[in-house]
Design a protein around this motif. Sequence first.
Motif, mmCIF file in Angstrom:
data_model
loop_
_atom_site.group_PDB
_atom_site.id
_atom_site.type_symbol
_atom_site.label_atom_id
_atom_site.label_comp_id
_atom_site.label_asym_id
_atom_site.label_seq_id
_atom_site.Cartn_x
_atom_site.Cartn_y
_atom_site.Cartn_z
ATOM 1 N N LEU A 2 0.834 -1.203 0.000
ATOM 2 C CA LEU A 2 0.000 0.000 0.000
ATOM 3 C C LEU A 2 0.868 1.251 0.000
ATOM 4 O O LEU A 2 0.553 2.253 -0.672
ATOM 5 N N HIS A 3 1.937 1.207 0.760
ATOM 6 C CA HIS A 3 2.854 2.341 0.799
ATOM 7 C C HIS A 3 3.449 2.592 -0.597
ATOM 8 O O HIS A 3 3.585 3.739 -1.028
ATOM 9 N N VAL A 93 -6.264 9.635 1.982
ATOM 10 C CA VAL A 93 -6.409 8.172 1.999
ATOM 11 C C VAL A 93 -5.353 7.551 2.913
ATOM 12 O O VAL A 93 -5.649 6.632 3.706
ATOM 13 N N GLU A 94 -4.136 8.042 2.818
ATOM 14 C CA GLU A 94 -3.069 7.516 3.664
ATOM 15 C C GLU A 94 -3.361 7.759 5.138
ATOM 16 O O GLU A 94 -3.163 6.867 5.991
ATOM 17 N N ILE A 97 -6.019 5.318 6.331
ATOM 18 C CA ILE A 97 -5.510 3.948 6.509
ATOM 19 C C ILE A 97 -4.700 3.839 7.794
ATOM 20 O O ILE A 97 -4.841 2.873 8.572
ATOM 21 N N GLU A 100 -6.710 3.549 10.743
ATOM 22 C CA GLU A 100 -7.558 2.353 10.705
ATOM 23 C C GLU A 100 -9.037 2.721 10.614
ATOM 24 O O GLU A 100 -9.885 2.216 11.346
ATOM 25 N N ASP A 101 -9.302 3.640 9.698
ATOM 26 C CA ASP A 101 -10.689 4.041 9.425
ATOM 27 C C ASP A 101 -11.431 2.835 8.868
ATOM 28 O O ASP A 101 -10.949 2.149 7.947
ATOM 29 N N TYR A 104 -11.875 2.074 5.163
ATOM 30 C CA TYR A 104 -10.771 1.587 4.344
ATOM 31 C C TYR A 104 -10.200 0.259 4.871
ATOM 32 O O TYR A 104 -9.774 -0.585 4.084
ATOM 33 N N VAL A 105 -10.152 0.103 6.216
ATOM 34 C CA VAL A 105 -9.512 -1.065 6.835
ATOM 35 C C VAL A 105 -10.588 -2.028 7.310
ATOM 36 O O VAL A 105 -11.520 -1.651 8.031
ATOM 37 N N VAL A 111 -6.610 -4.112 4.101
ATOM 38 C CA VAL A 111 -7.113 -2.992 3.266
ATOM 39 C C VAL A 111 -7.373 -3.535 1.865
ATOM 40 O O VAL A 111 -6.421 -3.876 1.139
ATOM 41 N N ILE A 116 -9.116 1.112 -2.510
ATOM 42 C CA ILE A 116 -8.129 2.133 -2.887
ATOM 43 C C ILE A 116 -8.341 2.568 -4.335
ATOM 44 O O ILE A 116 -8.333 3.771 -4.654
ATOM 45 N N GLU A 119 -11.390 4.791 -4.755
ATOM 46 C CA GLU A 119 -11.231 6.168 -4.294
ATOM 47 C C GLU A 119 -10.623 7.067 -5.371
ATOM 48 O O GLU A 119 -10.906 8.264 -5.435
#
Length: 760
Positions: A2-3, A93-94, A97, A100-101, A104-105, A111, A116, A119
Amino acid sequence: MLHEILLSLSGQPSPLLGSPQVEDGIPQDDFTLLSPPEKALLQSIGHLSELHAKLRSHTSLISSSHRSMVCRSVSTAIATIHLGEFQKKILEVERAILAEDSGYVGGYGIVPLSIIVGEFTPWTRRMEWLWEIALYMRPETSQSVQFHECSGAALVNHLRDALQTGYTDIKDMTIQLVTAAEAAWMKQISMWLLYGKLPMYGKEDFFIQEDPTTEQGDVQFKMRMDLLPKFVPEQTAGSILFIGKSLNHIRAKRKTSSGISAAPIKLCPEHIDQLSGLGLPLSSSKLSTAIDCIRLSLSQSTLSKLLPLPKILEMLTLLHDFLLLGRGEFAVALVAHADSRIEESRRRGALARVQQSGALESFLIKEGDVVTSLAHAWAELFSLQKEEEPYRRGPGAGSTTPEISKVSFDDLLFPTPTCLTVQVDAPLDLFLSNSDIAIYSKIHAYLLGIRRSQIRLGDLWKRTSLRRSHGSSRIPPRSNNAFLQNKLRQNRERENSRTQQMRPVWATASACLFVLSEIGSFFQGEVIHESWQHLREWIEGENSFPASTPNSRPGTATSSNPQLSSQNHITTSSNRPSSRPSPASIGRHDPEALTVAHRSHLSTLIQSLFLTDVTFTSVLRTLLKSVDRFVALTIRLDTIQRNMDLETDEGVVDALVDYAQEEREVWQGLRETSEDVKRGIQDLVASLRDIDDRRSGSGYSTSIGTTGMSSRPDGSTGSGFSHYQPRQPAGVDRLLMKLDFGSLRSVEGATITPGLVDLE
């Protein structure tokens, strides 16, 4: 992973989202652990990442090197506003994540990749559209980028067209880019409107530019319509040009005189308020209103002193009197002195054998002859003016120009092309352009050619020896002897034979003089004089001038007091107390409105004088050249016959010349030229009928302006300015009726061309 995705979306290169490597023609997959659905989702992310990186690089290049400040502004807006919003979306978005919204999570801290991708899916369409705009401003792979870059006006037009879209987000982005583009354009135009200066940067992309064709030290400006945005009306663009030219002239004048330097500075805050009150995106109507207010403010303060209405009217009167032949005696004097210079050159032997051919093509006139002829015409006109000044009437009694025919009339007065022009100095150059003076010069040559042929044909009747036979001075009883009686009989037979031979010549001359006189009278009276009076009444308003006196001569339209000069330019004094208009007129017509009215008037003249019709001008020029040869041969015939009479009656013999042979040759040429004149008259009348048919069928209206000032039914513009409607002269049918009425029909019922007498 993801990063890595978020870093690649930010514009960083990533092997995860790059294209697969190819070895030996076979694509190699470096990430074998990804499933096909995951690879498909990453392809959309990779496309978005690639667009982001390319936009960053391309907009940076445009913002630093594009020739248009408008394009630079739009490019900067793309990079800072829209790409900045995309970067904020990545950070949002980052942040979600990492926090831990739950949106998204999922469970166990997983995730989903689809979330992603979902979005950023709307940004794909947006990035693709922004990339299209960036490529429109500057192509990516062009070898000669400088020649493929779009102009600021083209970009504004493109963005305004893009507003017609069904996507709300694209429309919002377009509005922001249009706002940025028009803000940059307004900065350029404000520099011109407030200070009369071209923009410091990007002036080659501005629609007003310096004219490189002007003389050194004399700065002139012109409009480039291809650099003008479509939402700006042509009339508003003309007002913008006029305001800036006026301020530029004031600034140049300020270097030598400080009398008018304070007024523009005081008006600047008011003008700034007008411009700052315009919202973005710009409204065409609001922009026109603001420009009109600035124009009126400038006209009522500074320009009323710099370019007063009497000075404009004085120059228009000068152009009408001399270049449009409003003063008939000027044309007569100019033709007479030009013919005398040609005759003098002939006597000096400069014309070789022109006496036999009657042609002038081989004669090269010198500049000194032209200057001398004009100087003598001025001197004669000046003497007439002094004699008639107390009896003159007052002068106040009573717009992309249509393309003029390429047929030239400037070699009719002299064999070498010459033209009469006016030197327009500042500040009148704010009102008259070089193109206007060039049109006046073409009209002058055109009208003078017709007037010259009239004068030369009319002068044939002054040659008494051609028209009449004087009786013998020998009377009874001196003539009673047989020898003298036989001599008198021979003379009478000779004169009767010549008279019989000359009848077709006189019929041709009479018919041609009638046709040219009617056409000349129509041009001077119905077209030029009436149009001039109509324009003058609009400029001056009612009761501005006294009525004409009963003793005024026709053709002397003004009581002007010109400073007569031997140079081929005209100046005039400002001592004209009777040409001062009423104060109400000054407030109603500002200089820019007068400029538009004058160009509309000039456009109407060109149409009404048939100068746009190639067929008519070609036929007319051919006829005028035939008339020149016809007159020259007739005069030569008169000279030969007088010399023959001296040989026969007085015994004065010139052994070097065979006058009998010359007479036969001249008669042959005169018959051929007479036929040419007859055909020329018939073709001229036929071309007039064609013009009448075309204009009647197309609903032609002569009220055509070159500058496109929009008018309302009440004759005013949107901002309350009085709008000039040119006078529509009588149609061609009136001229044709006069030619028909003057025709004489044969008793035998032969077919006669309308407008001609029986030439047989």
